[in-house]
Write a protein that holds these residues in place. Structure first.
Motif, PDB file in Angstrom:
ATOM      1  N   ARG A 201      32.591  41.917  30.761  1.00  0.00           N
ATOM      2  CA  ARG A 201      31.955  43.203  31.086  1.00  0.00           C
ATOM      3  C   ARG A 201      30.484  43.033  31.446  1.00  0.00           C
ATOM      4  O   ARG A 201      29.897  43.897  32.096  1.00  0.00           O
TER       5      ARG A 201
ATOM      6  N   PRO B  12      30.198  41.514  35.920  1.00  0.00           N
ATOM      7  CA  PRO B  12      31.184  42.069  36.850  1.00  0.00           C
ATOM      8  C   PRO B  12      31.178  41.385  38.210  1.00  0.00           C
ATOM      9  O   PRO B  12      32.157  41.465  38.946  1.00  0.00           O
TER      10      PRO B  12
ATOM     11  N   TYR C  46      36.018  48.648  35.021  1.00  0.00           N
ATOM     12  CA  TYR C  46      36.691  48.600  33.724  1.00  0.00           C
ATOM     13  C   TYR C  46      35.902  47.699  32.768  1.00  0.00           C
ATOM     14  O   TYR C  46      35.260  46.738  33.184  1.00  0.00           O
ATOM     15  N   SER C  47      35.959  47.990  31.470  1.00  0.00           N
ATOM     16  CA  SER C  47      35.109  47.282  30.499  1.00  0.00           C
ATOM     17  C   SER C  47      35.691  45.966  30.005  1.00  0.00           C
ATOM     18  O   SER C  47      34.984  45.181  29.375  1.00  0.00           O
ATOM     19  N   TRP C  48      36.959  45.697  30.208  1.00  0.00           N
ATOM     20  CA  TRP C  48      37.618  44.439  29.843  1.00  0.00           C
ATOM     21  C   TRP C  48      37.376  43.991  28.401  1.00  0.00           C
ATOM     22  O   TRP C  48      36.777  42.937  28.163  1.00  0.00           O
TER      23      TRP C  48
END
Length: 288
Positions: free
Chosen positions: A142, A145, A181-183
């Motif tokens: 995160r 990116p 998306y934060s993963w």
């Protein structure tokens, strides 16, 4: 899960050792009593059940790369033996007397601070300093990116081989979702999402509908630096449509949720969730 093995393998593939083996080992995944034999090999009769000579992983990795993941979980007793390998470039199989020269690059990784482990007496300082030649800090996905497009390309190529309809790329909308998306599961989660998308995709380009719904939804709720991207604009327009549609259907049926759900062909529970989302009260639409 941040992609340590992927980075190690990339280093191997772009080095003069790429023609040799890449041997990854998770130090926490092998029982302690088997580690020495796995690393160094053994001679026949070295212990009960040793019916034949076995070449260890270090010997097998000669002229290639030996990747030690979760090095912090390597027992102290074996840390001393590994130190000797790093210093002397020689091994001795369990139960053997012959010294065997090896030519291997060692890359090590840890999910915890080895400096702290050294201070606590859980990791040998001499081994730490011998291995700590060049360090790469790998933050969570995160926080980087910019790596996602390259990782996506790598996973598409790796996991798409052999598929009848192999997608070669992802759509811009999909890439925007993946970047936003934060993963929480890091690179491993991204890898699994791409595997799933490849399984569902029926077109040369992976589309939004090929992604898990929760990924799309959570990416849509993530804060962004700019709000004029495709996904952000699409989300706002969908929200505006949903809100206006719900108002119209409630107006037509005078706040009767059952009738409104039937017209919209939605389960009542889903309709109630949407009404709550947009703070719409059916009572406000009842006449008289």
């Amino acid at each position: 899960g941040t992609g340590k093995e992927l980075v190690a393998h990339t280093i191997h593939e772009h080095s003069r050792r790429k023609g040799g083996p890449f041997v990854p080992v998770n130090c926490g995944a092998i029982p302690e009593e088997l580690l020495e034999s796995e690393f160094f090999g053994h001679e026949r009769g070295a212990f009960t059940g040793a019916q034949t000579r076995s070449v260890g992983l270090l010997e097998y990795a000669s002229r290639g790369t030996f990747f030690l993941d979760e090095l912090n979980q390597l027992p102290l007793r074996l840390q001393g033996k590994l130190l000797r390998v790093v210093q002397e470039r020689k091994i001795r199989r369990v139960g053997g007397t012959e010294e065997i020269g090896i030519d291997v690059r060692i890359i090590a990784a840890s999910s915890m601070s080895l400096e702290e482990a050294v201070r606590r007496g859980q990791f040998r300082a001499d081994l730490y300093h011998r291995l700590n030649v060049a360090r790469i800090h790998l933050p969570p996905l995160r926080e980087r990116p910019e790596d996602i497009p390259l990782l996506v390309k790598t996973f598409l190529e790796r996991f798409g081989r052999g598929l009848e309809h192999q997608p070669q790329e992802v759509s811009p909308e999909v890439m925007e979702v993946l970047v936003n998306y934060s993963w929480p599961g890091n690179v491993r989660e991204l890898q699994n999402v791409i595997k799933r998308a490849l399984t569902w995709a029926r077109q040369p380009v992976v589309q939004l509908e090929d992604l898990p719904e929760e990924i799309v939804a959570q990416a849509g709720n993530a804060p962004r630096a700019g709000g004029d991207g495709f996904f952000a604009l699409r989300e706002r327009q969908v929200a505006a449509f949903e809100q206006e549609y719900l108002k119209a259907v409630l107006e037509r049926w005078a706040g009767d949720v059952t009738a409104a759900a039937a017209q919209a062909r939605l389960p009542r529970g889903t309709l109630y969730r949407l009404l709550k989302k947009y703070q719409l009260n059916p009572a406000d639409f009842r006449r008289g």
